[in-house]
Design an enzyme around this catalytic site. Structure first.
Site, PDB file in Angstrom:
ATOM      1  N   SER C  46       0.875  -1.165   0.000  1.00 36.40           N
ATOM      2  CA  SER C  46       0.000   0.000   0.000  1.00 36.40           C
ATOM      3  C   SER C  46       0.917   1.221   0.000  1.00 36.40           C
ATOM      4  CB  SER C  46      -0.909  -0.003   1.235  1.00 36.40           C
ATOM      5  OG  SER C  46      -1.902   0.987   1.101  1.00 36.40           O
ATOM      6  N   GLU C  47       0.754   2.091  -0.994  1.00 34.14           N
ATOM      7  CA  GLU C  47       1.785   3.097  -1.243  1.00 34.14           C
ATOM      8  C   GLU C  47       1.867   4.177  -0.170  1.00 34.14           C
ATOM      9  OE1 GLU C  47      -0.825   2.576  -3.235  1.00 34.14           O
ATOM     10  OE2 GLU C  47      -1.613   4.437  -4.096  1.00 34.14           O
ATOM     11  N   ASN C  48       0.916   4.197   0.767  1.00 33.86           N
ATOM     12  CA  ASN C  48       1.081   5.130   1.886  1.00 33.86           C
ATOM     13  C   ASN C  48       2.124   4.635   2.884  1.00 33.86           C
ATOM     14  OD1 ASN C  48      -0.982   3.157   2.342  1.00 33.86           O
ATOM     15  ND2 ASN C  48      -1.623   4.253   4.177  1.00 33.86           N
TER      16      ASN C  48
END
Lengths: 234, 218, 218, 234
Positions: C46-48
């Protein structure tokens, strides 16, 4: 997919002559001792080694130099090694000396998919020769390229079966940067644990960067400069 | 009387300010840590990846995983932190380190410094010196005024390969404290009992002597 | 029969391979996580700032400090790790993420994708989509074959502002699986019971139909 | 030197009109709630805010938008905010949308003393307009500049009196990057402890980057998308 290897010999088995290797560690602190021993045993030759230092005469990368396995050394400081000096002066060994921060950042750049970075280190010196210069906000910088290494070989304190790594104290140094930078990254660890045992908030190298991991053994952890104070000194 | 190495370090320590983050090079600079003035809190950075370097460990308490940039076994103080070499030089490049103290083989009156290579002799490498001198806000050189042959190390131009250009701000030797100005070395202080004439005679680069030069207070 | 959104996700899940690191976008792509084939181990990014995303938490166990890139409360699996957004996009740029699945408003037969902006209407922003499409080794688009007005979303050229150029490798819609080739969309599979003619009629970009087109297996 | 401030109001006191601020957080996760409330109370105007998102109508940066304190917003995604939309369409608010990875890396570049970085994000799109392009190894990249912010305002889980910070889970996001990037960095923490209590191996932001720190209070930690599964679902 299994990332766990039995030992150093199996983990480095497909490293062949002429490979470009990154080796973690600063001085003899945090170096991949087991992997270096396996590379010496394997006898691969014509290696290009990217590492901050080149070990000492009888330990670390020095062991590979003694066997004449290294064609080219890319480092920032190599001042502790007489065999290194001999090979350099005789022309057997090619050496590229680059500033320590540049070395570190070129590793990080590879791991972060940044093809080049800018640094002021070396401006106005022979390090700048042939390099692209550029001024930002009145200050001059050199453009330096990301490294391109076939294998990164690093040493961590703890690791898990998914390849997540944690380093201890100043043995961290270049290890997490090189771990990110290799096409294939091999990690040797003092303590290999099942995935899920390490706190995800404190992982230094996420497992996505690590393709192979093994539990190391018999770490010597040699000290270069043993400095102490007596109980009475200030 | 010319200063001892310890006194050079002691004089440099007077430049420290409360809250400073400081990087001390190998040799005389390392000794500065022993003379941090009372009431002043200074955090030592070691470029291999540590903020909050403490003194050497007691015998038997050395940890091979805990060394400084000179590869010496050390300890940490409360509030220390470890990080990788990219962050270490990142904070150096970003100017977060307030003061860098390092040794030199030569300094020019324009502030150039040479301290990493002697052509024809062994090349050991620049380590982190080029990064430090290219980025530090404030650079003090700690060195002897002359080399073992008696030749001045404060020159009109460096003869050895440079580590960095126009970066040195101040120099403390066994004889004097000098500032690098646009017009050359400015003599700020003399070592106790050292005559201005001796400093003039041992400084090959342009030297500005402006009136009476005070003695250092140690 | 055209596929349901769940079936589109199910078909995309067949593209997963053991050991893959995968980034799933918002919408249909998120559903892919529900259909990971047995015996295959896939790590969700998840790119966060998370590797090893798990399912939604049980009610009452939501943690506001633990969300995915769609701002949904989630959980982690064994072997997960948290990191900052620079490292997150660093590993994306470095090609360490094996597969990215995302939605699109339009795809061109050259592999261009538009999914972040409709001029004149509200601009929400590209978030991480431009980074993902510019860097991912393998990009699969999950979307409906036509927009709500019945117009094809598979075009000779995108009409909306691009998110990325020549990056999409495969498209899975409710009607078909298509590969982006140098010569345009190549029809690989039909949804069960969907005629090749329907796919041809609803594809505005160049479409290559090479002999008998097999039905998908779900 | 004392870095510890009593509360948000004293820590942000010298932030004036026209300042350029970085604000940590992703969505409403890990945002500096206390500092935002203090900025709203202080009423400073014409701010340039660099933050991945712009909050929601009644929380986060949305509270500052409602008060019309923001002149320019630099973000990657702003899709949850009707007041934002209104101000944007009416021309009251200037907006620069940039890719999320570019935003993150431009923060890191500032903290790492790198004046510019290269990224492929946005190549061939309107994001590339007016930007320098460059090809490395056959792939096109844009050159993007490091941010230059007067203040960085971040939220951490734990912090110590020397300014060392540790973040929790995905509340880390942009916080450590912005913490490195501000000329002055203000950190609010859920738990402020004396220096020496945090393990030096697990510090995410070394104190050198942090000039002010305070113990926050009354964290609401609002959830944007509460998604759950029932005990029976797979």
């Amino acid at each position: 997919m299994n990332k766990v290897y039995a030992d150093a010999n199996t983990a480095i088995k497909d490293i062949t002559d002429n490979a470009v290797l990154m080796l973690g560690g600063f001085g003899l602190c945090g170096i991949p001792e087991n992997s270096i021993a396996a590379l010496v045993a394997a006898g691969v030759k014509n290696l290009t080694c990217i590492s901050n230092n080149a070990g000492v005469d009888d330990f670390g990368i020095g062991l590979m130099l003694k066997q004449k396995q290294v064609k080219k050394m890319i480092a920032s400081y190599v001042g502790e090694n007489a065999e290194f000096e001999r090979q350099l002066l005789s022309g057997e060994l090619e050496v590229e000396l680059i500033p320590q921060g540049t070395l570190a950042t070129r590793c990080m750049a590879a791991g972060y998919g940044m093809p080049a970075i800018f640094t002021p280190a070396g401006v106005g010196t022979e390090v700048a020769n042939g390099k692209e210069k550029r001024v930002f906000n009145g200050k001059e910088y050199l453009m330096e390229y990301a490294f391109d290494a076939d294998f990164a070989i690093v040493k961590a304190w703890k690791g898990d079966t998914d390849g997540n790594l944690i380093y201890k104290d100043t043995a961290r140094n270049f290890n997490p940067l090189m771990a990110m930078a290799g096409k294939i990254t091999i990690a040797e660890v003092e303590h290999l644990v099942p995935a899920g045992e390490l706190d995800p908030n404190y992982i230094h190298t996420p497992g996505i960067y690590v393709q192979r991991i093994f539990q190391g053994s018999n770490y010597e952890k040699r000290i270069e400069q043993r400095t102490t104070k007596s109980p009475l000194s200030p | 009387m010319a200063l001892t190495k310890e006194q050079i370090a002691q004089r440099i320590a007077q430049e420290l300010k409360d809250g400073y983050y400081v990087n001390l090079g190998i040799g005389i600079p390392t000794l500065v840590a022993n003379y941090i003035p009372a009431g002043i809190n200074v955090v030592l950075q070691s470029e291999n990846g540590l903020l909050g370097m403490g003194p050497f460990p007691f015998e038997g308490e050395e940890d091979p995983d805990l060394i400084n940039a000179g590869k010496q076994t050390i300890t940490t103080v409360a509030g220390s932190s470890f990080f990788d070499s990219a962050m270490s030089f990142g904070m150096i490049r970003a100017g977060k380190v307030d003061l860098t103290v390092l040794g030199a083989m030569e300094v020019s009156d324009a502030g150039d410094i040479a301290n990493w290579k002697i052509p024809g002799k062994m090349v050991k490498g620049m380590g982190g010196a080029m990064d430090l001198v290219a980025s530090a806000k404030n650079i003090i050189v700690a060195m002897m005024h002359t080399n073992p042959k008696g030749e001045s190390k404060l020159l009109p131009q460096c003869t050895l390969p440079l580590t960095g250009k126009r970066c040195v701000k101040k120099i403390v030797t066994e004889l004097a404290v000098l500032e690098v100005t646009e017009n050359g070395f400015k003599l700020l202080e003399r070592a106790p009992g050292v005559a201005t004439e001796e400093i003039i005679s041992k400084t090959a680069g342009k030297l500005i002597v402006d009136g009476e030069v005070p003695e250092m207070k140690l």
